[in-house]
Design a protein around this motif. Sequence first.
Motif, PDB file in Angstrom:
ATOM      1  N   UNK A 259      26.142 -20.525  -4.311  1.00  0.00           N
ATOM      2  CA  UNK A 259      27.364 -20.950  -5.002  1.00  0.00           C
ATOM      3  C   UNK A 259      27.091 -21.154  -6.489  1.00  0.00           C
ATOM      4  N   UNK A 260      25.927 -21.719  -6.789  1.00  0.00           N
ATOM      5  CA  UNK A 260      25.578 -21.929  -8.196  1.00  0.00           C
ATOM      6  C   UNK A 260      25.413 -20.591  -8.909  1.00  0.00           C
ATOM      7  N   UNK A 261      24.826 -19.617  -8.233  1.00  0.00           N
ATOM      8  CA  UNK A 261      24.659 -18.297  -8.839  1.00  0.00           C
ATOM      9  C   UNK A 261      26.008 -17.657  -9.149  1.00  0.00           C
ATOM     10  N   UNK A 262      27.001 -17.884  -8.290  1.00  0.00           N
ATOM     11  CA  UNK A 262      28.332 -17.336  -8.577  1.00  0.00           C
ATOM     12  C   UNK A 262      28.950 -17.998  -9.807  1.00  0.00           C
ATOM     13  N   UNK A 263      28.662 -19.274 -10.014  1.00  0.00           N
ATOM     14  CA  UNK A 263      29.129 -19.949 -11.227  1.00  0.00           C
ATOM     15  C   UNK A 263      28.508 -19.293 -12.457  1.00  0.00           C
ATOM     16  N   UNK A 264      27.223 -18.996 -12.381  1.00  0.00           N
ATOM     17  CA  UNK A 264      26.534 -18.326 -13.496  1.00  0.00           C
ATOM     18  C   UNK A 264      27.158 -16.966 -13.763  1.00  0.00           C
ATOM     19  N   UNK A 265      27.476 -16.228 -12.704  1.00  0.00           N
ATOM     20  CA  UNK A 265      28.094 -14.903 -12.852  1.00  0.00           C
ATOM     21  C   UNK A 265      29.439 -15.026 -13.566  1.00  0.00           C
ATOM     22  N   UNK A 266      30.263 -15.987 -13.151  1.00  0.00           N
ATOM     23  CA  UNK A 266      31.586 -16.162 -13.761  1.00  0.00           C
ATOM     24  C   UNK A 266      31.462 -16.543 -15.234  1.00  0.00           C
ATOM     25  N   UNK A 267      30.580 -17.510 -15.529  1.00  0.00           N
ATOM     26  CA  UNK A 267      30.405 -17.947 -16.920  1.00  0.00           C
ATOM     27  C   UNK A 267      29.849 -16.808 -17.773  1.00  0.00           C
ATOM     28  N   UNK A 268      28.952 -16.018 -17.206  1.00  0.00           N
ATOM     29  CA  UNK A 268      28.393 -14.875 -17.937  1.00  0.00           C
ATOM     30  C   UNK A 268      29.479 -13.863 -18.281  1.00  0.00           C
ATOM     31  N   UNK A 269      30.321 -13.530 -17.311  1.00  0.00           N
ATOM     32  CA  UNK A 269      31.409 -12.564 -17.544  1.00  0.00           C
ATOM     33  C   UNK A 269      32.391 -13.109 -18.584  1.00  0.00           C
ATOM     34  N   UNK A 270      32.768 -14.388 -18.448  1.00  0.00           N
ATOM     35  CA  UNK A 270      33.691 -14.992 -19.414  1.00  0.00           C
ATOM     36  C   UNK A 270      33.103 -14.976 -20.827  1.00  0.00           C
ATOM     37  N   UNK A 271      31.825 -15.330 -20.949  1.00  0.00           N
ATOM     38  CA  UNK A 271      31.191 -15.394 -22.265  1.00  0.00           C
ATOM     39  C   UNK A 271      31.132 -14.022 -22.913  1.00  0.00           C
ATOM     40  N   UNK A 272      30.702 -13.036 -22.155  1.00  0.00           N
ATOM     41  CA  UNK A 272      30.618 -11.676 -22.701  1.00  0.00           C
ATOM     42  C   UNK A 272      31.996 -11.154 -23.107  1.00  0.00           C
ATOM     43  N   UNK A 273      32.967 -11.330 -22.229  1.00  0.00           N
ATOM     44  CA  UNK A 273      34.297 -10.752 -22.462  1.00  0.00           C
ATOM     45  C   UNK A 273      35.034 -11.461 -23.597  1.00  0.00           C
TER      46      UNK A 273
END
Length: 459
Positions: A259-273
Amino acid sequence: MQTLIAITALGVFCLIAEIFNLRKLLVPVTVVGLLAVLGLTLQLWSIDPALDTRYTSMIAVDGFASAFSTLFVLLTLFLVLMSDTFYQEHPTKFSDFVAIKIFLLAGAVAMVSFTNLSMFFLGIEVLSISLYVLAASKRLDIKSNEAGMKYFLMGSFASGIILFGICLIYGAMMSFDVTFIKEMSRSAELPIWFPIGIILVVIGMFFKIAAAPFHFWAPDVYEGSPALTTATMSTLAKVTAMATLFKLLSVMNADIDSKFQMVIVVVSILSMSIGNLMALRQDNVKRMLAFSGISHAGFMLMALLSISNAGSMLLYYAAAYALAGIAAFAVIVSVTGDGGNETTARFNGLGKTHPLLAAILTASLLSMAGIPIFSGFFAKFMLFSQTIQSGYLFLVIVGVINSIISVGYYFKLILAMYTKEAGEEKQAVPLVYTIVAVLSIALNIIIGLYPALVTDLLG
């Protein structure tokens, strides 16, 4: 700890130099001192940590800490070299500005070397307070005052959240020692406030690295701060916070939770985009690089998906990004000076008036965009490869798309330098800016051609 003591002593010297009116010797002596600190760090790196247990309860001199400390000292060296010319209109405050940068370095080293959460918090506060002062250092400039106030208020809230998280972790483990916390975190039964504490610490660190949705302070603060302070925040402060977040999560075994890894994925996508899409609309160069930094924070967050073996990749990406950032800001400072017009139009015709500076700025922007032969390309390539192995192909696809988008705003500045006529006459550029720009972009290219020089440092 010896490195930390040496850096602090150098900072105290910078303050004493003002008392004895040694301003002319300040930069040369500080540069020599930083080179000595660099040598000391490299010497301690070769010593087995098990042989020196005097400071292990607070500071660890391991490969990770030594590698990032070396990078931080090198970045500070470049920033101090540019300080002499940048602050020449403020001679009475010059020693203060240099000393603050040295103390900032001490905080950065403490943040990546800690073995105790109290030392981690001490380091992050030393670094943060130094940046608050530097951001508001132009007291007669309303934008600088605004930047300092915004950064202070938002940073204080973030520090409070981090401290509350540390308190919850202590309440769960009854210890600040990270080795003990790492061992106990493998237990099947943990108090509920331990994961809550980790979440709060991570949220606070997301603010420090300007990751979305905690990025809102960065554009205004980057734009309003003096250019050299913006360079410090964009390079040294950002990679320090990213390395510290990586170490925090590794010592608390936070990467094992899907679940924590999915949070990292979401934050990474938001930051890049968000970073790249907003950068397309910017005309102020410092504001554009602020959003660029937000996007790069998103890329670096990918390393958190494979903490056990991504330390060397994070070091390589941090080095590539920071060196390109130093080169870019050396050119930006030489063109815009301390404030004034910082729009893209200011760089019109730079390819004709200052071909070398234009070439260096072009190279640094291409590295940030991820174009070969620069180290930025290989950093993204290694990061994407590791992320695919971790099972997050979709994240890599988003990363590739964002890399393509980033070319748009980087090339807007490049085209202005080479396709438009200069609006101003050619002006003399201080030699030190050119030297720093050349050295940093040369190092960027060298580690791009020979990535093993960095990646093999952490195995």
